[in-house]
Design a protein around this motif. Structure first.
Motif, PDB file in Angstrom:
ATOM      1  N   THR A 189       0.816  -1.221   0.000  1.00 63.77           N
ATOM      2  CA  THR A 189       0.000   0.000   0.000  1.00 63.77           C
ATOM      3  C   THR A 189       0.841   1.258   0.000  1.00 63.77           C
ATOM      4  N   THR A 190       2.151   1.149   0.256  1.00 61.74           N
ATOM      5  CA  THR A 190       2.997   2.339   0.246  1.00 61.74           C
ATOM      6  C   THR A 190       3.439   2.702  -1.167  1.00 61.74           C
ATOM      7  N   GLN A 191       3.096   1.871  -2.147  1.00 63.74           N
ATOM      8  CA  GLN A 191       3.537   2.132  -3.501  1.00 63.74           C
ATOM      9  C   GLN A 191       2.326   2.226  -4.433  1.00 63.74           C
ATOM     10  N   ALA A 192       2.329   3.312  -5.189  1.00 61.85           N
ATOM     11  CA  ALA A 192       1.177   3.586  -6.042  1.00 61.85           C
ATOM     12  C   ALA A 192       1.090   2.615  -7.212  1.00 61.85           C
ATOM     13  N   ILE A 193       2.245   2.149  -7.673  1.00 64.86           N
ATOM     14  CA  ILE A 193       2.277   1.254  -8.828  1.00 64.86           C
ATOM     15  C   ILE A 193       2.808  -0.105  -8.376  1.00 64.86           C
ATOM     16  N   ALA A 194       2.067  -1.160  -8.661  1.00 62.87           N
ATOM     17  CA  ALA A 194       2.509  -2.497  -8.264  1.00 62.87           C
ATOM     18  C   ALA A 194       3.762  -2.876  -9.045  1.00 62.87           C
ATOM     19  N   ARG A 195       4.724  -3.457  -8.348  1.00 64.26           N
ATOM     20  CA  ARG A 195       5.971  -3.879  -8.969  1.00 64.26           C
ATOM     21  C   ARG A 195       6.258  -5.321  -8.607  1.00 64.26           C
ATOM     22  N   PRO A 196       7.050  -6.015  -9.442  1.00 56.63           N
ATOM     23  CA  PRO A 196       7.374  -7.399  -9.103  1.00 56.63           C
ATOM     24  C   PRO A 196       8.145  -7.450  -7.790  1.00 56.63           C
ATOM     25  N   PRO A 197       8.042  -8.565  -7.057  1.00 56.90           N
ATOM     26  CA  PRO A 197       8.684  -8.635  -5.739  1.00 56.90           C
ATOM     27  C   PRO A 197      10.203  -8.643  -5.791  1.00 56.90           C
ATOM     28  N   PHE A 198      10.771  -9.035  -6.921  1.00 59.01           N
ATOM     29  CA  PHE A 198      12.219  -9.018  -7.080  1.00 59.01           C
ATOM     30  C   PHE A 198      12.529  -9.173  -8.559  1.00 59.01           C
ATOM     31  N   VAL A 199      13.803  -9.050  -8.911  1.00 53.80           N
ATOM     32  CA  VAL A 199      14.239  -9.197 -10.300  1.00 53.80           C
ATOM     33  C   VAL A 199      14.521 -10.681 -10.560  1.00 53.80           C
ATOM     34  N   LEU A 200      13.762 -11.270 -11.481  1.00 52.19           N
ATOM     35  CA  LEU A 200      14.012 -12.671 -11.834  1.00 52.19           C
ATOM     36  C   LEU A 200      15.417 -12.796 -12.430  1.00 52.19           C
ATOM     37  N   ALA A 201      16.191 -13.751 -11.911  1.00 51.86           N
ATOM     38  CA  ALA A 201      17.604 -13.803 -12.270  1.00 51.86           C
ATOM     39  C   ALA A 201      18.076 -15.209 -12.582  1.00 51.86           C
ATOM     40  N   GLN A 202      19.188 -15.262 -13.322  1.00 48.63           N
ATOM     41  CA  GLN A 202      19.941 -16.488 -13.538  1.00 48.63           C
ATOM     42  C   GLN A 202      21.172 -16.420 -12.635  1.00 48.63           C
ATOM     43  N   VAL A 203      21.433 -17.482 -11.898  1.00 45.19           N
ATOM     44  CA  VAL A 203      22.573 -17.495 -10.976  1.00 45.19           C
ATOM     45  C   VAL A 203      23.474 -18.682 -11.316  1.00 45.19           C
ATOM     46  N   TYR A 204      24.747 -18.392 -11.577  1.00 43.08           N
ATOM     47  CA  TYR A 204      25.729 -19.419 -11.907  1.00 43.08           C
ATOM     48  C   TYR A 204      26.791 -19.438 -10.817  1.00 43.08           C
ATOM     49  N   ARG A 205      27.115 -20.644 -10.324  1.00 47.41           N
ATOM     50  CA  ARG A 205      28.005 -20.767  -9.171  1.00 47.41           C
ATOM     51  C   ARG A 205      29.173 -21.700  -9.484  1.00 47.41           C
ATOM     52  N   TYR A 206      30.378 -21.244  -9.132  1.00 49.48           N
ATOM     53  CA  TYR A 206      31.592 -22.004  -9.415  1.00 49.48           C
ATOM     54  C   TYR A 206      32.565 -21.923  -8.240  1.00 49.48           C
ATOM     55  N   LEU A 207      33.496 -22.883  -8.243  1.00 47.16           N
ATOM     56  CA  LEU A 207      34.687 -22.800  -7.406  1.00 47.16           C
ATOM     57  C   LEU A 207      35.888 -22.574  -8.308  1.00 47.16           C
ATOM     58  N   LEU A 208      36.778 -21.683  -7.903  1.00 46.63           N
ATOM     59  CA  LEU A 208      38.060 -21.507  -8.565  1.00 46.63           C
ATOM     60  C   LEU A 208      39.135 -21.891  -7.558  1.00 46.63           C
ATOM     61  N   VAL A 209      40.002 -22.842  -7.941  1.00 43.55           N
ATOM     62  CA  VAL A 209      40.989 -23.362  -7.003  1.00 43.55           C
ATOM     63  C   VAL A 209      42.345 -23.504  -7.697  1.00 43.55           C
ATOM     64  N   PRO A 210      43.440 -23.119  -7.039  1.00 43.37           N
ATOM     65  CA  PRO A 210      44.776 -23.330  -7.616  1.00 43.37           C
ATOM     66  C   PRO A 210      45.061 -24.824  -7.777  1.00 43.37           C
ATOM     67  N   VAL A 211      45.836 -25.151  -8.788  1.00 43.04           N
ATOM     68  CA  VAL A 211      46.086 -26.571  -9.070  1.00 43.04           C
ATOM     69  C   VAL A 211      47.372 -27.079  -8.442  1.00 43.04           C
ATOM     70  N   THR A 212      48.166 -26.187  -7.810  1.00 38.22           N
ATOM     71  CA  THR A 212      49.416 -26.618  -7.182  1.00 38.22           C
ATOM     72  C   THR A 212      49.503 -26.096  -5.758  1.00 38.22           C
ATOM     73  N   ASP A 213      50.251 -26.830  -4.927  1.00 36.91           N
ATOM     74  CA  ASP A 213      50.442 -26.433  -3.536  1.00 36.91           C
ATOM     75  C   ASP A 213      51.152 -25.093  -3.421  1.00 36.91           C
TER      76      ASP A 213
END
Length: 395
Positions: free
Chosen positions: A97-121
């Motif tokens: 009710t505090t907003q005059a124009i209805a908006r989506p609850p959040f931005v629909l997103a693509q999320v990609y997750r990785y690990l980066l690790v050194p290959v030597t001690d």
């Protein structure tokens, strides 16, 4: 109360731990995979790439892998979705009710997750962590943004070069951030939980908007001391009638994703805190709208129905914010390694630095540069992605 629960978020996912387990042979001998402090000291990084879903389909993995293929010292691990993870329903009230124009609850997103690790001690020494993070940030992130920007412009026949920062958020974080169990989330209010700076809104009504806005911007950029700026701005409000306060409350707009983020954090067992250099009158109103557990802000001094222009000490400045966060964690029996802080201004830097994870939300450059993660292309729900969670999914 929320009217619906249309989205879910994975809870207690083991995906990051499974990814770490898979690279155990690359870690120093006798590294305990449950010792998050040790893991956080090593140059083993979580790479989180976030894009809005309305972008053309791009092969993110191709771009990441092509950079890694050129780096003989780094190994890439894709963090798989945990199909066995339990889900928590995220209640989001779309009838704001505090907003005059209805908006989506959040931005629909693509999320990609990785690990980066050194290959030597030899590259695994803790002393190399900071240097490695800078190298990854300078090389991989810059290239990824450039390549995505070019692909986006080709896919959309866009003849005007698109700002790549607007297309992608890249978080390069210690893997320890992903493995820890965080339990306390502290948020700034102005330009973080809400889109406005309340003191600027007060100043507009008082007829001193331009003066106050200029002081506010300088303070948020760290160009002048916050206490000094606060005293100057409040003094300009002298004589403002309190009749306008409720009207200003109704004009405040929550940041995109604020409801989704707080709802998700609460469902995940977090204690939530609003800690603001603004005023309790407005902070308590916003906290009630979002269901935030506790509020810390400045008292607005009023006498005979008017703002006096005086301040009451202590001012909730950067140091005070950090102290509030630390005291709250201690009161709850939590370590600072279980704390997340989110803000946008220079006066948020101390609490963000003390927390295990400091997140800048659409922040000033000085804040983005010093934060652990910076959110620019999603709403506030980007905090959840920086914490290692995958994207929201339909319930």
């Amino acid at each position: 109360m929320p009217k619906n629960t249309p989205y879910s978020l994975p809870k207690d996912s083991k995906a990051w731990q499974q990814a770490v387990d898979s690279i155990a042979s690359l870690l120093p001998k006798d590294t305990h995979l449950q010792d998050f402090d040790t893991l956080q000291s090593l140059p083993v990084f979580a790479l989180i790439v976030v894009l809005p879903t309305d972008m053309p389909t791009l092969d993110i993995h191709h771009y990441v892998q092509s950079w890694v293929d050129e780096q003989p010292n780094w190994h890439l691990v894709t963090v798989a979705e945990d199909t066995q993870a339990r889900f928590v329903e995220v209640a989001i009230d779309d009838t704001d009710t505090t907003q005059a124009i209805a908006r989506p609850p959040f931005v629909l997103a693509q999320v990609y997750r990785y690990l980066l690790v050194p290959v030597t001690d030899t590259l695994m020494h803790p002393a190399k962590t900071t240097a490695a993070a800078h190298i990854i940030d300078d090389q991989l992130t810059t290239r990824l943004r450039h390549d995505l920007s070019e692909s986006y412009n080709l896919a959309t026949d866009n003849n005007t070069q698109t700002d790549s920062v607007e297309l992608i958020d890249c978080h390069i974080l210690s893997v320890g951030h992903m493995l820890r169990t965080h339990k306390l989330a502290c948020f700034d209010m102005d330009s973080t939980l809400i889109e406005q700076e309340v003191i600027v809104e007060l100043a507009k009504v008082a007829g001193v908007g331009e003066q106050v806005e200029a002081i506010t911007e300088a303070a948020m950029r760290g160009e002048i001391d916050f206490d000094e700026s606060f005293v100057q701005r409040v003094a300009l409000l002298q004589g403002l009638s309190t009749d306008v306060l409720d009207d200003i409350c109704t004009r405040l707009t929550l940041s995109t994703g604020a409801r989704a983020t707080i709802s998700a954090l609460k469902a995940l067992g977090y204690h939530t805190v609003l800690v603001s250099g603004g005023f309790t009158y407005f902070a308590q109103y916003i906290a009630e709208q979002l269901g935030i557990d506790e509020v810390h802000a400045n008292h607005l001094d009023i006498e005979d129905g008017e703002v006096t222009g005086h301040i009451q000490l202590p001012i909730v400045n950067g140091s005070k914010k950090a102290a509030i966060v630390a005291h709250t964690a201690e009161r709850l029996g939590l370590a600072m390694s279980q704390v997340v802080c989110v803000g946008d201004g220079a006066n948020d830097l101390l609490m963000m630095a003390d927390a295990d994870l400091g997140v800048a939300y659409r922040a000033k450059p000085i804040v983005q540069a010093r934060a652990d993660a910076a959110i620019n292309i999603t709403g506030l729900e980007g905090v959840l992605y920086a914490l290692g969670y995958p994207a929201f999914v339909p319930a």
